[in-house]
Write an enzyme that holds these catalytic residues in place. Sequence first.
Site, PDB file in Angstrom:
ATOM      1  N   ASP A  45       0.853  -1.196   0.000  1.00 27.91           N
ATOM      2  CA  ASP A  45       0.000   0.000   0.000  1.00 27.91           C
ATOM      3  C   ASP A  45       0.889   1.247   0.000  1.00 27.91           C
ATOM      4  O   ASP A  45       1.568   1.531   0.983  1.00 27.91           O
ATOM      5  CB  ASP A  45      -0.914   0.017   1.225  1.00 27.91           C
ATOM      6  CG  ASP A  45      -1.865   1.195   1.153  1.00 27.91           C
ATOM      7  OD1 ASP A  45      -2.756   1.164   0.293  1.00 27.91           O
ATOM      8  OD2 ASP A  45      -1.691   2.166   1.927  1.00 27.91           O
ATOM      9  N   LYS A  75      -1.984   6.193  -4.580  1.00 29.64           N
ATOM     10  CA  LYS A  75      -3.116   7.106  -4.371  1.00 29.64           C
ATOM     11  C   LYS A  75      -2.863   8.466  -5.017  1.00 29.64           C
ATOM     12  O   LYS A  75      -1.737   8.977  -4.963  1.00 29.64           O
ATOM     13  CB  LYS A  75      -3.365   7.288  -2.863  1.00 29.64           C
ATOM     14  CG  LYS A  75      -3.433   5.961  -2.122  1.00 29.64           C
ATOM     15  CD  LYS A  75      -3.752   6.086  -0.659  1.00 29.64           C
ATOM     16  CE  LYS A  75      -3.565   4.754   0.047  1.00 29.64           C
ATOM     17  NZ  LYS A  75      -2.236   4.569   0.644  1.00 29.64           N
ATOM     18  N   HIS A 108      -7.178   9.654  -2.910  1.00 28.35           N
ATOM     19  CA  HIS A 108      -6.685   9.573  -1.529  1.00 28.35           C
ATOM     20  C   HIS A 108      -7.633  10.228  -0.518  1.00 28.35           C
ATOM     21  O   HIS A 108      -7.821   9.742   0.584  1.00 28.35           O
ATOM     22  CB  HIS A 108      -5.302  10.233  -1.475  1.00 28.35           C
ATOM     23  CG  HIS A 108      -4.452   9.798  -0.328  1.00 28.35           C
ATOM     24  ND1 HIS A 108      -3.086   9.823  -0.369  1.00 28.35           N
ATOM     25  CD2 HIS A 108      -4.760   9.330   0.906  1.00 28.35           C
ATOM     26  CE1 HIS A 108      -2.595   9.386   0.782  1.00 28.35           C
ATOM     27  NE2 HIS A 108      -3.598   9.082   1.572  1.00 28.35           N
TER      28      HIS A 108
HETATM   29  P1  NAP Z   1      -0.589   0.850  11.790  1.00 27.31           P
HETATM   30  O1  NAP Z   1      -0.267  -0.084  10.703  1.00 27.31           O
HETATM   31  O2  NAP Z   1      -1.837   0.678  12.560  1.00 27.31           O
HETATM   32  O3  NAP Z   1       0.574   0.873  12.871  1.00 27.31           O
HETATM   33  C1  NAP Z   1       1.915   0.983  12.507  1.00 27.31           C
HETATM   34  C2  NAP Z   1       2.745   1.008  13.810  1.00 27.31           C
HETATM   35  O4  NAP Z   1       2.649  -0.264  14.463  1.00 27.31           O
HETATM   36  C3  NAP Z   1       4.199   1.243  13.538  1.00 27.31           C
HETATM   37  O5  NAP Z   1       4.668   2.101  14.551  1.00 27.31           O
HETATM   38  C4  NAP Z   1       4.835  -0.138  13.644  1.00 27.31           C
HETATM   39  O6  NAP Z   1       6.165  -0.036  14.108  1.00 27.31           O
HETATM   40  C5  NAP Z   1       3.952  -0.784  14.691  1.00 27.31           C
HETATM   41  N1  NAP Z   1       3.810  -2.248  14.534  1.00 27.31           N
HETATM   42  C6  NAP Z   1       3.672  -2.948  13.387  1.00 27.31           C
HETATM   43  N2  NAP Z   1       3.551  -4.270  13.630  1.00 27.31           N
HETATM   44  C7  NAP Z   1       3.627  -4.411  14.972  1.00 27.31           C
HETATM   45  C8  NAP Z   1       3.593  -5.541  15.835  1.00 27.31           C
HETATM   46  N3  NAP Z   1       3.437  -6.776  15.370  1.00 27.31           N
HETATM   47  N4  NAP Z   1       3.701  -5.325  17.189  1.00 27.31           N
HETATM   48  C9  NAP Z   1       3.852  -4.066  17.672  1.00 27.31           C
HETATM   49  N5  NAP Z   1       3.902  -2.965  16.894  1.00 27.31           N
HETATM   50  C10 NAP Z   1       3.789  -3.129  15.557  1.00 27.31           C
HETATM   51  O7  NAP Z   1      -0.567   2.384  11.308  1.00 27.31           O
HETATM   52  P2  NAP Z   1      -0.466   3.219   9.966  1.00 27.31           P
HETATM   53  O8  NAP Z   1       0.882   3.182   9.402  1.00 27.31           O
HETATM   54  O9  NAP Z   1      -1.054   4.534  10.300  1.00 27.31           O
HETATM   55  O10 NAP Z   1      -1.469   2.517   8.941  1.00 27.31           O
HETATM   56  C11 NAP Z   1      -1.071   1.471   8.098  1.00 27.31           C
HETATM   57  C12 NAP Z   1      -1.005   1.880   6.639  1.00 27.31           C
HETATM   58  O11 NAP Z   1      -2.277   2.329   6.167  1.00 27.31           O
HETATM   59  C13 NAP Z   1      -0.087   3.071   6.335  1.00 27.31           C
HETATM   60  O12 NAP Z   1       1.268   2.735   6.399  1.00 27.31           O
HETATM   61  C14 NAP Z   1      -0.578   3.450   4.961  1.00 27.31           C
HETATM   62  O13 NAP Z   1      -0.070   2.574   3.983  1.00 27.31           O
HETATM   63  C15 NAP Z   1      -2.079   3.276   5.137  1.00 27.31           C
HETATM   64  N6  NAP Z   1      -2.752   4.557   5.498  1.00 27.31           N
HETATM   65  C16 NAP Z   1      -3.592   5.137   4.597  1.00 27.31           C
HETATM   66  C17 NAP Z   1      -4.238   6.332   4.903  1.00 27.31           C
HETATM   67  C18 NAP Z   1      -5.179   6.931   3.900  1.00 27.31           C
HETATM   68  O14 NAP Z   1      -5.541   8.111   4.030  1.00 27.31           O
HETATM   69  N7  NAP Z   1      -5.619   6.182   2.912  1.00 27.31           N
HETATM   70  C19 NAP Z   1      -4.034   6.970   6.139  1.00 27.31           C
HETATM   71  C20 NAP Z   1      -3.188   6.353   7.052  1.00 27.31           C
HETATM   72  C21 NAP Z   1      -2.563   5.151   6.731  1.00 27.31           C
HETATM   73  P3  NAP Z   1       7.496  -0.350  13.227  1.00 27.31           P
HETATM   74  O15 NAP Z   1       7.260   0.126  11.828  1.00 27.31           O
HETATM   75  O16 NAP Z   1       8.530   0.442  13.941  1.00 27.31           O
HETATM   76  O17 NAP Z   1       7.711  -1.827  13.320  1.00 27.31           O
END
Ligand code: NAP
Length: 329
Positions: A45, A75, A108
């Site tokens: 993604d 996006k 997006h």
């Molecule tokens: P998330 O995936 O909910 O959380 C990521 C965090 O969790 C990072 O700090 C990561 O740390 C940690 N983590 C990952 N696996 C883990 C595990 N097994 N145990 C403990 N901690 C863990 O948050 P997000 O990045 O906000 O959302 C995910 C993805 O969704 C984004 O990267 C993006 O691609 C997409 N997104 C899209 C939009 C949109 O507007 N469409 C908005 C926000 C996000 P480390 O990386 O340090 O391991």
Amino acid sequence: MTQTHFTLSNGKKIPSIGLGTWQSAPGEVAKAVEYALKNGYRHLDCAWAYGNEAEVGQGIKASGVPREEIFVTSKLFELHHHPEHVPLAIKDTLKNLGLEYLDLYLLHWNINLEVDAPAGVLPRNEHRVKGSSGKFKLDVALSDDVTPTWREMEKLVDQGLVKSIGISNFNINRTKKLLKEARIKPVADQVELSIQNPQPELVAWLKKNDILPQGYTPLGGTGKTNLRDNEQIKKIADVHGVQTANILLSWLVSRGINPLPKSVTPERIANNLKLVDLTKEQLEELDALSKSHPQQRVCDQSDSFEPTYDIYQENDPEFSDKVQFAKEQ
Ligand code: NAP
């Protein structure tokens, strides 16, 4: 768990778990993508706005995994919604990623900014226009009606540059409006979905309309969160001998949601691909937990621009998802 993919409304398949790449820092993300692809991921993604697509592309190349085996999403950012900018934006994204096509291209946000860029130039942050409050100005007309942007995205499907198109951060009301105009229907809506922000009405409505709910921030985001340390979730994780992250992701997939966990840590990247079969009682316990507190969003740009724009319309007496969903029951 046997579920390896979801099927989109156009028949194409999308792997059940995708690797998120937002806030994956330079110097980290290429390695994370390479590691993920070498260890079983087949879904990435990405977004132009994350500013790291070139590194993601390096990771894809270094993995040696054939292009056709990988599902890549990117996006169209809120700087690029004006119809003349859409072809420039996809060109830039494909060049950065080193790809000839995307599997999925999402709008997006349902908001877009006023920009002042020379003709033929892809707008960047320096082309945003400031309003009297000092905040950047929204193009309200194009935010209220995204049809001109969507028409250009449909053309990208016709041209073979993207296989499918979808939306992101759209609520029921705004998606309904788009469906009335769309020649090519959005196959997915990528929204914030986690146990702290479960959005049951939106998820049910999207599934009923054959639009895949993709779940961003499935682990509660990169900031401080109590989700992953929740005692109830820990207990269920112990029963299955897994981490709480696996329970959160398995619960989402069992609700028909396509989660996109982000990690740059090899052990976590590998771990997050593991889904477990939750029992009926465990699913009910997690459903109840998700309803036991007010919704807590991590991502909301409603107040970031001029004028303020109510992106999710959560408290709107007519257009909230709750009201829109109830109307159809
Ligand atoms: P998330 O995936 O909910 O959380 C990521 C965090 O969790 C990072 O700090 C990561 O740390 C940690 N983590 C990952 N696996 C883990 C595990 N097994 N145990 C403990 N901690 C863990 O948050 P997000 O990045 O906000 O959302 C995910 C993805 O969704 C984004 O990267 C993006 O691609 C997409 N997104 C899209 C939009 C949109 O507007 N469409 C908005 C926000 C996000 P480390 O990386 O340090 O391991």
